[in-house]
Design an enzyme around this catalytic site. Structure first.
Site: not given
Ligand code: IMP
Length: 197
Positions: A113-114, A183
């Site tokens: 996960e980021d 992003r």
């Protein structure tokens, strides 16, 4: 080492970079930390074939770099979930937009996960996956906004592998977005508040 977008600093002069108040984690810092996490996973999962489960969309650069830093046989899969609306605050409702392609029974799953913010998304996902009979479920999160959870319900929500502790600021880059943008920045920075307020 392969050339990376940030090796050409001129790409990031002006333009998107100007929307950041400050760079918090630059490209070399991110990459050395990702290599360390890859080494730790390689050590911890020796003799196993872990399943690296990337949570779309924010984890895609981390997932790409992390899997290439793990010297083991492994498989990858992706899920897409939505916990935020279009803004900067968690809605508290987690929806699965894309589920796993294959069953995970008996597999050693590492959720990639980021960022952990309130912890709601990962808490929901971990419980959901545990119900599918995996051998284990761990979390690798690039960033952890630990201070956000202090004294709150999910204070003990933590990842086995964490890249960096993140200040309670809205950050973008290296997969993290604001309204779907930023992003592609190869570093992580704090967005200028005037952009989202
Ligand atoms: P949580 O459920 O509050 O832990 O939120 C996790 C998700 O919110 C992450 O996977 C991100 O998509 C998003 N998120 C949380 N904080 C930030 C941030 O500072 N920048 C961009 N996205 C964020």
């Amino acid at each position: 080492m392969t050339e990376r977008p940030n090796d050409h600093a001129e790409i990031w002069e002006g333009g998107l970079r100007a929307d950041l108040r400050e760079i918090l984690f630059d490209t070399p810092t991110i990459h050395s930390r990702v290599i360390e996490i890859g080494r730790a996973i390689t050590r911890d999962y020796v003799g196993k074939v872990p399943l690296l489960l990337g949570i779309l969309k924010g984890s895609y650069p981390f997932m790409a770099d992390l899997t290439r830093a793990i010297n083991l046989e492994l498989t990858v899969d992706f899920m897409a979930v939505s916990s935020y609306g279009a803004g900067t605050k968690s809605s508290g409702v987690v929806r699965i937009l894309k589920d796993l392609d294959r069953a995970i029974e008996g597999r050693h799953v590492i959720i990639v996960e980021d960022i952990i913010d309130t912890g709601l998304t990962l808490h929901y996902l971990r419980e959901n996956l545990r119900g599918r009979g995996p051998a284990s479920v761990e979390i690798a999160a690039l960033l952890d906004k630990k201070a956000v959870r202090k004294g709150k319900e999910l204070e003990d929500m933590r990842a086995r592998y964490v890249g960096f502790e993140c200040p309670d600021e809205f950050v973008v880059g290296y997969g993290l977005d604001y309204k779907g943008r930023y992003r592609n920045l190869p570093f992580i920075g704090a967005l200028r508040p005037e952009i989202y307020s």
